[in-house]
Design an enzyme around this catalytic site. Structure first.
Site, PDB file in Angstrom:
ATOM      1  N   ASP A 122      49.849  46.560  46.511  1.00 61.21           N
ATOM      2  CA  ASP A 122      48.558  46.889  45.914  1.00 61.21           C
ATOM      3  C   ASP A 122      47.787  45.618  45.544  1.00 61.21           C
ATOM      4  O   ASP A 122      48.380  44.609  45.168  1.00 61.21           O
ATOM      5  CB  ASP A 122      48.766  47.738  44.655  1.00 61.21           C
ATOM      6  CG  ASP A 122      47.625  48.708  44.428  1.00 61.21           C
ATOM      7  OD1 ASP A 122      46.597  48.603  45.126  1.00 61.21           O
ATOM      8  OD2 ASP A 122      47.747  49.576  43.552  1.00 61.21           O
TER       9      ASP A 122
ATOM     10  N   HIS B  40      43.563  42.001  53.090  1.00 56.12           N
ATOM     11  CA  HIS B  40      44.578  42.685  53.891  1.00 56.12           C
ATOM     12  C   HIS B  40      45.279  41.714  54.843  1.00 56.12           C
ATOM     13  O   HIS B  40      46.491  41.810  55.060  1.00 56.12           O
ATOM     14  CB  HIS B  40      43.941  43.824  54.681  1.00 56.12           C
ATOM     15  CG  HIS B  40      43.386  44.917  53.825  1.00 56.12           C
ATOM     16  ND1 HIS B  40      44.124  45.533  52.821  1.00 56.12           N
ATOM     17  CD2 HIS B  40      42.163  45.522  53.808  1.00 56.12           C
ATOM     18  CE1 HIS B  40      43.388  46.462  52.234  1.00 56.12           C
ATOM     19  NE2 HIS B  40      42.204  46.467  52.810  1.00 56.12           N
TER      20      HIS B  40
ATOM     21  N   LEU C   8      67.991  42.134  58.095  1.00 55.96           N
ATOM     22  CA  LEU C   8      67.311  43.002  57.133  1.00 55.96           C
ATOM     23  C   LEU C   8      66.863  44.296  57.801  1.00 55.96           C
ATOM     24  O   LEU C   8      66.298  44.287  58.899  1.00 55.96           O
ATOM     25  CB  LEU C   8      66.086  42.273  56.558  1.00 55.96           C
ATOM     26  CG  LEU C   8      65.224  43.068  55.571  1.00 55.96           C
ATOM     27  CD1 LEU C   8      65.947  43.207  54.234  1.00 55.96           C
ATOM     28  CD2 LEU C   8      63.864  42.394  55.379  1.00 55.96           C
TER      29      LEU C   8
END
Length: 233
Positions: A10, A27, A121
């Site tokens: 956010d 972004h 990962l």
């Protein structure tokens, strides 16, 4: 170290506006932060990382912002493939993919197939994702199995329904982080977050760093996972 960390990314737009830049700049910087945190999380020993990239509600944003986000997503899928090869990262995309453009769906399929056997990962990206939508889709799958005679109503259990979610086979998050001082889960992983520890930080996502991730993990380690609340000294 939490095994699975989920993050609501956010503050990209607000971060950019504070710098006198367009929201799309935020972004772009946020996407770079995702790459950094993926590497740092794996170095720290986190095995699963799930990020909320684009929600089902994000389609209501202005068209130019949605178009810019889709362009960014296309570029990110390409870069993520290279990053995954280098770091042996296993990537999976959560959410309803049918609304995405065909070329994006193709890149997602390519990325998932190319990385499915990687042992680094486990990275999950939620795109066109909503927690309620995910549960509804799982219930419909269960209803179809009952209608086809594969299941009876008694076969619908917590375990079997979990196996029909987008996150099937993935452990539930131990820790949820939300940036930019928002304190809600916004329809993210509603089923999976039932027993997850929540951590909120005022830091906007583009400024989120290894140090901020360590702060969140430290706060997590002061929680009593069995009884709730803070651990006794």
């Amino acid at each position: 170290m939490p095994r699975h960390v989920a993050i609501i990314l956010d503050g990209n737009g607000r971060w950019a506006k504070a710098k006198g830049m367009p929201r799309n700049y935020g972004h772009v910087q946020g996407a770079k932060t995702v790459e950094t945190i993926c590497e740092e999380a794996y170095r720290m020993g986190i095995q699963y990382l799930t990020v909320y990239a684009f929600s089902t509600e994000n389609w209501s944003r202005p068209d130019d912002e949605v178009d810019a986000l889709m362009k960014l997503l296309r570029n990110y899928m390409k870069n993520c493939l290279q990053t995954a090869k280098k770091n042996r990262m296993c990537v999976k995309v959560l959410g309803e993919k049918s609304r995405l453009d065909e070329d994006i769906r193709g890149r997602i399929e390519e990325l998932e197939n190319a990385t499915k056997d990687n042992d680094g990962l486990h990275f999950q990206i939620a795109i066109n994702y909503g927690g309620r939508d995910e549960i509804i889709r799982a219930v419909r799958k269960a209803a179809d199995k009952v209608a086809a005679g594969e299941w009876t109503s008694e076969d619908i259990t917590e375990q079997s329904l979990s196996g029909l979610l987008d996150t099937a086979g993935v452990p539930e998050p131990d820790l949820l982080i939300r940036t930019c001082n928002e304190q809600r889960i916004s329809n993210f992983l509603l089923w999976q977050l039932a027993y997850t520890e929540l951590y909120f930080t005022p830091v906007a996502w583009p400024d989120f760093s290894k140090e901020e991730l360590l702060k969140a993990v430290e706060a997590y380690n002061h929680r009593d996972r069995r009884y709730g609340g803070l651990k006794e000294e």
